[in-house]
Design a protein around this motif. Structure first.
Motif, PDB file in Angstrom:
ATOM      1  N   VAL A 191       7.174 -49.862 -78.534  1.00  0.00           N
ATOM      2  CA  VAL A 191       6.081 -49.801 -77.557  1.00  0.00           C
ATOM      3  C   VAL A 191       5.162 -48.429 -78.376  1.00  0.00           C
ATOM      4  N   GLU A 192       5.508 -47.657 -78.980  1.00  0.00           N
ATOM      5  CA  GLU A 192       4.848 -46.489 -79.571  1.00  0.00           C
ATOM      6  C   GLU A 192       3.951 -47.010 -80.536  1.00  0.00           C
ATOM      7  N   ARG A 193       4.012 -47.997 -81.257  1.00  0.00           N
ATOM      8  CA  ARG A 193       3.091 -48.459 -82.206  1.00  0.00           C
ATOM      9  C   ARG A 193       2.195 -49.525 -81.827  1.00  0.00           C
ATOM     10  N   GLU A 194       2.320 -49.959 -80.605  1.00  0.00           N
ATOM     11  CA  GLU A 194       1.420 -50.874 -79.934  1.00  0.00           C
ATOM     12  C   GLU A 194       1.225 -52.093 -80.548  1.00  0.00           C
ATOM     13  N   GLU A 195       2.171 -52.601 -81.548  1.00  0.00           N
ATOM     14  CA  GLU A 195       2.089 -54.207 -82.165  1.00  0.00           C
ATOM     15  C   GLU A 195       2.712 -54.782 -81.523  1.00  0.00           C
ATOM     16  N   PHE A 196       2.141 -56.043 -81.311  1.00  0.00           N
ATOM     17  CA  PHE A 196       2.742 -57.269 -80.508  1.00  0.00           C
ATOM     18  C   PHE A 196       2.467 -58.475 -81.346  1.00  0.00           C
ATOM     19  N   VAL A 197       3.528 -59.649 -80.722  1.00  0.00           N
ATOM     20  CA  VAL A 197       3.316 -60.940 -80.975  1.00  0.00           C
ATOM     21  C   VAL A 197       3.214 -61.820 -79.809  1.00  0.00           C
ATOM     22  N   ASN A 198       2.388 -62.629 -79.610  1.00  0.00           N
ATOM     23  CA  ASN A 198       2.253 -63.424 -78.571  1.00  0.00           C
ATOM     24  C   ASN A 198       3.309 -64.277 -78.364  1.00  0.00           C
ATOM     25  N   VAL A 199       3.723 -64.503 -77.151  1.00  0.00           N
ATOM     26  CA  VAL A 199       4.990 -65.617 -77.170  1.00  0.00           C
ATOM     27  C   VAL A 199       4.906 -66.511 -75.913  1.00  0.00           C
ATOM     28  N   GLY A 200       3.821 -66.072 -75.048  1.00  0.00           N
ATOM     29  CA  GLY A 200       3.608 -67.085 -74.043  1.00  0.00           C
ATOM     30  C   GLY A 200       2.515 -66.860 -73.252  1.00  0.00           C
ATOM     31  N   VAL A 201       2.327 -67.706 -72.183  1.00  0.00           N
ATOM     32  CA  VAL A 201       1.098 -67.536 -71.278  1.00  0.00           C
ATOM     33  C   VAL A 201       1.365 -67.824 -69.629  1.00  0.00           C
ATOM     34  N   LEU A 202       0.853 -67.037 -68.828  1.00  0.00           N
ATOM     35  CA  LEU A 202       1.026 -66.975 -67.577  1.00  0.00           C
ATOM     36  C   LEU A 202      -0.575 -67.561 -66.890  1.00  0.00           C
ATOM     37  N   LEU A 203      -0.339 -68.510 -66.117  1.00  0.00           N
ATOM     38  CA  LEU A 203      -1.562 -69.129 -65.471  1.00  0.00           C
ATOM     39  C   LEU A 203      -1.416 -69.224 -64.032  1.00  0.00           C
ATOM     40  N   TYR A 204      -2.253 -68.782 -63.371  1.00  0.00           N
ATOM     41  CA  TYR A 204      -2.373 -68.868 -61.768  1.00  0.00           C
ATOM     42  C   TYR A 204      -3.804 -69.512 -61.307  1.00  0.00           C
ATOM     43  N   CYS A 205      -3.657 -70.462 -60.515  1.00  0.00           N
ATOM     44  CA  CYS A 205      -4.784 -71.033 -59.866  1.00  0.00           C
ATOM     45  C   CYS A 205      -4.432 -71.282 -58.322  1.00  0.00           C
ATOM     46  N   LYS A 206      -5.098 -70.510 -57.589  1.00  0.00           N
ATOM     47  CA  LYS A 206      -5.012 -70.477 -56.100  1.00  0.00           C
ATOM     48  C   LYS A 206      -5.078 -71.753 -55.371  1.00  0.00           C
ATOM     49  N   ARG A 207      -6.261 -72.482 -55.762  1.00  0.00           N
ATOM     50  CA  ARG A 207      -6.672 -73.513 -55.045  1.00  0.00           C
ATOM     51  C   ARG A 207      -5.668 -74.634 -55.332  1.00  0.00           C
ATOM     52  N   HIS A 208      -4.955 -74.709 -56.445  1.00  0.00           N
ATOM     53  CA  HIS A 208      -3.875 -75.808 -56.796  1.00  0.00           C
ATOM     54  C   HIS A 208      -2.776 -75.321 -56.541  1.00  0.00           C
ATOM     55  N   LYS A 209      -2.602 -74.085 -55.944  1.00  0.00           N
ATOM     56  CA  LYS A 209      -1.338 -73.425 -55.624  1.00  0.00           C
ATOM     57  C   LYS A 209      -0.247 -73.668 -56.915  1.00  0.00           C
ATOM     58  N   PHE A 210      -0.816 -73.280 -58.204  1.00  0.00           N
ATOM     59  CA  PHE A 210      -0.174 -73.284 -59.663  1.00  0.00           C
ATOM     60  C   PHE A 210      -0.039 -71.869 -59.874  1.00  0.00           C
ATOM     61  N   LEU A 211       1.372 -71.641 -60.157  1.00  0.00           N
ATOM     62  CA  LEU A 211       1.680 -70.513 -61.170  1.00  0.00           C
ATOM     63  C   LEU A 211       2.616 -71.036 -62.116  1.00  0.00           C
ATOM     64  N   GLN A 212       2.490 -70.844 -63.360  1.00  0.00           N
ATOM     65  CA  GLN A 212       3.493 -71.302 -64.293  1.00  0.00           C
ATOM     66  C   GLN A 212       3.516 -70.439 -65.512  1.00  0.00           C
ATOM     67  N   MET A 213       4.408 -70.431 -66.306  1.00  0.00           N
ATOM     68  CA  MET A 213       4.612 -69.794 -67.452  1.00  0.00           C
ATOM     69  C   MET A 213       5.112 -70.492 -68.728  1.00  0.00           C
ATOM     70  N   LYS A 214       4.428 -70.626 -69.709  1.00  0.00           N
ATOM     71  CA  LYS A 214       4.922 -71.230 -70.868  1.00  0.00           C
ATOM     72  C   LYS A 214       5.198 -70.521 -71.844  1.00  0.00           C
ATOM     73  N   TYR A 215       6.294 -70.329 -72.693  1.00  0.00           N
ATOM     74  CA  TYR A 215       6.584 -69.555 -73.690  1.00  0.00           C
ATOM     75  C   TYR A 215       7.383 -70.183 -74.741  1.00  0.00           C
ATOM     76  N   GLN A 216       7.439 -69.433 -75.729  1.00  0.00           N
ATOM     77  CA  GLN A 216       8.284 -70.133 -77.036  1.00  0.00           C
ATOM     78  C   GLN A 216       8.751 -68.594 -77.771  1.00  0.00           C
ATOM     79  N   ILE A 217       9.775 -68.537 -78.195  1.00  0.00           N
ATOM     80  CA  ILE A 217      10.566 -67.792 -79.037  1.00  0.00           C
ATOM     81  C   ILE A 217      10.679 -68.225 -80.304  1.00  0.00           C
TER      82      ILE A 217
END
Length: 127
Positions: free
Chosen positions: A18-44
């Motif tokens: 955490v102190e280095r603030e370096e990261f690798v993206n592993v997923g996405v969260l998406l929320y759409c109120k109108r479609h009542k959609f909340l989902q996460m997609k990730y990969q290791i």
């Protein structure tokens, strides 16, 4: 344009030191109120993560990501947070954290189908 709906998304990141603030993206969260959609997609991607941080405990990371996914789904196994409403769960997951698993700032967008949009975002930011 009538069929298009506003959505919000956040990129899920692994931040081994955490102190280095370096990261690798592993997923996405998406929320759409109108479609009542909340989902996460990730990969290791074990090879990529090991190259980035050889000491990273991938089993522990998998458990954290699974817990986030349970919360996203509203599964009771996700604990008290999973019992919140979808917008509350999204806000909790996308809130600023100082842990190994973090999310980016929340970004808005407009889509027809959030199921397809999360796939596109995943390809763009993770793969």
């Amino acid at each position: 344009m009538q069929d298009k709906q506003v959505y919000e998304y956040s990129v899920v990141r692994v931040v081994p030191k955490v102190e280095r603030e370096e990261f690798v993206n592993v997923g996405v969260l998406l929320y759409c109120k109108r479609h009542k959609f909340l989902q996460m997609k990730y990969q290791i991607d074990q090879e990529r993560l090991r190259a980035f941080s050889p000491d990273l405990d991938l089993d522990e990371l998998a458990q954290y990501l699974h817990a986030w996914d349970l919360i996203c789904q509203g599964d009771p196994q996700g604990g008290h947070i999973a019992m919140l409403t979808p917008p509350e769960r999204f806000r909790w997951l996308s809130a600023t954290k100082s842990t190994i698993l973090q999310s980016s700032k929340v970004h808005p967008g407009i889509c027809d189908a959030p199921e397809m949009t999360i796939g596109k975002l995943f390809e763009e930011y993770v793969l």
